[in-house]
Write a protein that holds these residues in place. Structure first.
Motif, PDB file in Angstrom:
ATOM      1  N   LYS A 193      15.119  -8.848  42.998  1.00 57.87           N
ATOM      2  CA  LYS A 193      16.513  -9.156  43.562  1.00 57.87           C
ATOM      3  C   LYS A 193      17.354  -9.870  42.613  1.00 57.87           C
ATOM      4  O   LYS A 193      16.884 -10.881  41.838  1.00 57.87           O
ATOM      5  CB  LYS A 193      16.522  -9.980  44.746  1.00 57.87           C
TER       6      LYS A 193
ATOM      7  N   ILE B 146      19.876 -11.911  41.420  1.00 57.17           N
ATOM      8  CA  ILE B 146      20.697 -13.534  42.128  1.00 57.17           C
ATOM      9  C   ILE B 146      21.617 -14.048  41.133  1.00 57.17           C
ATOM     10  O   ILE B 146      22.365 -14.705  41.512  1.00 57.17           O
ATOM     11  CB  ILE B 146      19.538 -14.387  42.111  1.00 57.17           C
ATOM     12  N   GLY B 147      21.956 -13.489  40.060  1.00 52.93           N
ATOM     13  CA  GLY B 147      23.161 -14.013  39.175  1.00 52.93           C
ATOM     14  C   GLY B 147      23.380 -13.180  37.750  1.00 52.93           C
ATOM     15  O   GLY B 147      22.393 -12.395  37.372  1.00 52.93           O
TER      16      GLY B 147
ATOM     17  N   GLN C 168      14.837 -12.290  40.597  1.00 50.64           N
ATOM     18  CA  GLN C 168      13.827 -12.999  41.388  1.00 50.64           C
ATOM     19  C   GLN C 168      12.794 -11.940  41.684  1.00 50.64           C
ATOM     20  O   GLN C 168      13.042 -11.125  42.706  1.00 50.64           O
ATOM     21  CB  GLN C 168      14.295 -13.486  42.734  1.00 50.64           C
TER      22      GLN C 168
ATOM     23  N   GLN D 294      10.141 -10.176  43.654  1.00 51.80           N
ATOM     24  CA  GLN D 294       9.523 -10.187  44.812  1.00 51.80           C
ATOM     25  C   GLN D 294       8.329  -9.485  45.268  1.00 51.80           C
ATOM     26  O   GLN D 294       7.556  -9.877  46.140  1.00 51.80           O
ATOM     27  CB  GLN D 294      10.401  -9.864  45.898  1.00 51.80           C
TER      28      GLN D 294
ATOM     29  N   ARG E  83      24.490  -4.796  41.279  1.00 49.51           N
ATOM     30  CA  ARG E  83      25.433  -5.789  41.903  1.00 49.51           C
ATOM     31  C   ARG E  83      24.568  -6.964  42.438  1.00 49.51           C
ATOM     32  O   ARG E  83      23.111  -6.745  42.595  1.00 49.51           O
ATOM     33  CB  ARG E  83      25.765  -4.989  43.400  1.00 49.51           C
ATOM     34  N   VAL E  84      25.254  -7.997  42.465  1.00 54.99           N
ATOM     35  CA  VAL E  84      24.450  -9.378  42.579  1.00 54.99           C
ATOM     36  C   VAL E  84      24.276  -9.255  43.888  1.00 54.99           C
ATOM     37  O   VAL E  84      24.803  -8.724  44.874  1.00 54.99           O
ATOM     38  CB  VAL E  84      25.191 -10.365  42.253  1.00 54.99           C
ATOM     39  N   ASN E  85      22.934  -9.979  44.273  1.00 56.72           N
ATOM     40  CA  ASN E  85      22.587 -10.076  45.753  1.00 56.72           C
ATOM     41  C   ASN E  85      21.946  -8.738  46.445  1.00 56.72           C
ATOM     42  O   ASN E  85      22.006  -8.786  47.550  1.00 56.72           O
ATOM     43  CB  ASN E  85      23.403 -10.815  46.762  1.00 56.72           C
ATOM     44  N   ARG E  86      21.689  -7.874  45.435  1.00 54.50           N
ATOM     45  CA  ARG E  86      21.251  -6.610  45.779  1.00 54.50           C
ATOM     46  C   ARG E  86      19.573  -6.478  45.285  1.00 54.50           C
ATOM     47  O   ARG E  86      19.385  -7.049  44.161  1.00 54.50           O
ATOM     48  CB  ARG E  86      21.958  -5.239  45.391  1.00 54.50           C
ATOM     49  N   SER E  87      19.046  -6.054  45.865  1.00 55.29           N
ATOM     50  CA  SER E  87      17.354  -5.868  45.553  1.00 55.29           C
ATOM     51  C   SER E  87      17.161  -4.420  44.836  1.00 55.29           C
ATOM     52  O   SER E  87      17.761  -3.416  45.368  1.00 55.29           O
ATOM     53  CB  SER E  87      16.366  -6.061  46.723  1.00 55.29           C
TER      54      SER E  87
END
Length: 716
Positions: free
Chosen positions: A546, A548-549, A606, A608, A667-671
């Motif tokens: 993911k 995250i930034g 991150q 996962q 895109r941020v906050n996408r997995s």
């Protein structure tokens, strides 16, 4: 309730009526004339032989000689008969007298029932030996004495006194009219008991429920008896007996000497004999009306919706209504039960009042006959003052400015949500009450009109926030590099040969274009976008991570700040991203990976899940099958150690020029599912190379990746 006769054992409604009672029992009666009310008076009555009469004294102030009106409705006891007696009447009120039936002193009895009753009969029990009435009228009132209408006429001269025939044919057209009866024509003459049956001889009596006219005829709240004339057998009495009424010679009560008045008669011994029988029936004669019992048989009127009547909180007699009805006579539906019109209960149809369907959003409703007819008798209720932002006849729609929440039932208090139309992208604030779709301006899309449609880009204007993109910009944004990776022998084949090289060079030239910033980008070729076992086996690692930034280099950050400074009028909260396919396979636009000094963007990942990683000491899946050239040494020196690829934080380095060409689009906050080779990444980082694959993650892919992980054991 188990004791409610308006419902059967299964709880279904049925017609019910109160018990049949004597409605006049202990009810108040008002008499216009009472014997002895103004002092002692003489009254006379017949003996067993009608030719003989006996006179007595009445005095209302003396309990032993009083005949009040309350005796009419007390408990009737044949062993102790109590009577009401009127004051002596004038001669004009006696048939056979010389008065000829003048106006005289009519005597009236008024009985108040206290509530509407449906009457079956009215009876008057006359006192023994008392004179019989010849002409009288029974009136009834249905509005507690405000208006009166005739119930029944009695007279030996019906047409002369009441303008009605003594015998009249009754049909359905006139069954609600009062009739006249001649009591003298009955066997034995005028009876001691006068009984009037309200339904006798009327055609609709057998089916009273189907005749509203006859229902109204038998309904009464008050009964009034008006006596017009007495009936006396004067033809048999003779002048001598009439004279004895004055002299009292042979009767039990002598005349009282005293001043002449209406109550007492002064005896004049020197007067001439009585000249006519009219003098004999004057007030001094003591002839009067006398009734011992006044009975009214019927049922408390509850229109088939109650089985009992009892005093209410105000002490008034009222029906104990069932079937969702209300009122003293159950004559209306109770509040919020107006979905069908009120009707009288019958043996065929209960006509129970039906509750309005307002979906728990209103507490008031009304009945509309037109809607009831249009629904073919199903529903006619109209809800009033709908709450919770609802509207409509049944509060089943959301009012203007709100739309239906499909996740909540219609009865939920928050079933209607406020429209959230974007103030710039929408052309109004009112959305569709069912779907919630806002009216969008040209080139704007979305439920709330919050983004530009495909083929449009954001402008600085609030009037036209989205404008069409030029063709070159459309190619740049819509194309993605998803070309399948070439095999090594195919690459060598296209590299040799003269004619083939020219053709391939022209094809390669057509696959490039420049952005507005001057960046040269390769044209993406759309493919099946599928991840198969072959691609999985040729990569050293496969992870799900993911984003995250993002942390760009200093040059990229300064250029981004410069671009934002040039466009201050663009709303920062307006979404400009175009809809793109969710899966991509990328190739770097430059054959060589950027050096340490090249411009690149850093993304914080991150990790996962790890589905595949290279084994320690291996040369990598893409190391080739050659004999220890430099590939294996590069993997061990430049490649990413397997110990660093595990669940947790990781830095992902992507060249800025690839991001500008949207290869890949991150895109941020996408997995994302990321596959690649160790040789394409800088030491200690995750990178992008010609053989990298980046696909936006879907929730149902986890099992698929586990299946590929198991099948990858057979990779060559």
């Amino acid at each position: 309730p188990s004791d409610d006769f308006c419902y059967d054992k299964a709880g279904e409604p049925r017609v019910c009526v109160p018990d049949f009672v004597n409605a006049a029992y202990d009810a108040p009666v008002t008499a216009s004339s009472i014997c002895g009310a103004k002092g002692p008076q003489r009254y006379c009555e017949f003996q067993e032989r009608e030719r003989d009469m006996a006179c007595h004294t009445c005095d209302l102030s003396n309990p032993l000689r009083s005949f009040p009106a309350r005796a009419l409705t007390d408990l009737n006891n044949s062993n102790n008969v109590t009577c009401w007696r009127s004051a002596p009447v004038s001669g004009g009120n006696a048939i056979g007298g010389g008065g000829g039936g003048g106006n005289g002193d009519n005597v009236t009895l008024t009985l108040s029932l206290g509530k509407k009753f449906e009457l079956t009969y009215v009876t008057l029990q006359l006192c023994p030996h008392a004179p019989r009435p010849d002409s009288m009228v029974i009136y009834k009132s249905s509005d507690y004495g405000l208006n009166w209408q005739p119930f029944q006429f009695y007279s030996s001269q019906c047409r002369r006194y009441f303008g009605r025939p003594a015998r009249q044919t009754v049909s359905r057209h006139n069954e609600h009219e009062a009739r006249c009866t001649d009591l003298t024509r009955l066997p034995g003459g005028v009876p001691s008991r006068i009984a009037f049956s309200t339904l006798d001889g009327r055609p609709s009596a057998r089916d009273l429920d189907s005749s509203p006219v006859l229902q109204d005829f038998v309904t009464a709240t008050d009964i009034r008896i008006v006596f017009h004339r007495l009936h006396l057998p004067l033809a048999e009495m003779g002048a001598a007996s009439a004279a004895d009424l004055l002299t009292g010679g042979k009767y039990s009560l002598p005349l009282v000497h005293g001043p002449s008045s209406n109550n007492n008669i002064e005896l004049n011994p020197g007067a001439d004999a009585v000249e006519s029988t009219a003098a004999a029936v004057g007030p001094a004669g003591g002839l009067h009306y006398a009734v011992s019992d006044f009975t009214v048989g019927g049922r408390c009127k509850c229109n088939g919706h109650a089985s009992k009547c009892s005093p209410d909180a105000n002490g008034q007699l009222s029906c104990e209504c069932s079937h969702n009805t209300a009122g003293r006579d159950c004559e209306r539906c109770k509040l919020f039960h107006f979905d069908r019109p009120w009707a009288r209960a019958t043996a065929r149809e209960t006509n129970q009042c039906k509750e309005c369907n307002c979906n728990k959003h209103a507490r008031q409703c009304r009945f509309n006959m037109e809607i009831f007819r249009l629904s073919q008798g199903v529903s006619g209720g109209v809800c009033q003052n709908c709450r919770h932002s609802t509207t409509g006849r049944n509060c089943h729609q959301c009012k203007e400015g709100f739309y239906r929440d499909p996740t909540k039932p219609l009865t939920h208090r928050k079933v209607c949500k406020a429209c959230e139309c974007h103030p710039i992208g929408s052309s109004g604030k009112i959305c569709n009450s069912t779907s919630g779709q806002c009216p969008c301006k040209d080139g704007v899309t979305g439920l709330t009109c919050n983004r530009c449609a495909r083929g449009y880009q954001q402008s600085r204007s609030h009037i036209a926030p989205c404008i069409k993109q030029p063709p070159r910009m459309i190619n740049m944004l819509d194309t993605q590099n998803t070309a399948p990776e070439p095999d090594e022998h195919e690459a060598q084949a296209t590299g040799g040969g003269g004619g083939g090289g020219v053709a391939s060079g022209m094809a390669a030239q057509s696959q490039y274009y420049r952005t507005e910033g001057g960046r040269e980008c390769g044209k993406c070729k759309v493919s099946t976008k599928r991840l198969n076992l072959n691609k999985f086996c040729k990569r050293d690692y496969a992870i799900m991570a993911k984003v995250i930034g993002r942390d760009t280099s200093s040059e990229a950050a300064s250029r981004e700040a410069q671009r934002r400074a040039m466009d201050p009028g663009v709303a920062t909260d307006y979404e400009m991203d175009q809809e793109q396919p969710p899966e991509y396979e990328f190739q770097s636009t430059d054959p060589s990976y950027p050096s340490s000094g090249s411009e690149a963007a850093r993304f914080d990942l991150q990790i996962q899940a790890v589905f595949k990683r290279s084994r320690p000491g291996s040369n990598g899946a893409a190391g080739g099958s050659g004999i220890g050239s430099g590939t294996g040494s590069r993997s061990s020196v430049y490649g990413m150690p397997s110990t660093m690829l595990r669940r947790g934080p990781m830095t992902w380095i992507i060249p800025t020029k690839d991001l500008e060409c949207r290869c890949p689009r991150i895109r941020v906050n996408r997995s994302y599912l990321i596959l690649g080779r160790d040789s394409e990444a800088p030491p200690g980082y995750l990178g992008i190379g010609p053989h990298s694959i980046v696909i936006e993650w879907k929730e149902d892919w986890y099992r698929r990746m586990k299946r590929l992980q198991r099948r990858a054991r057979t990779c060559a």
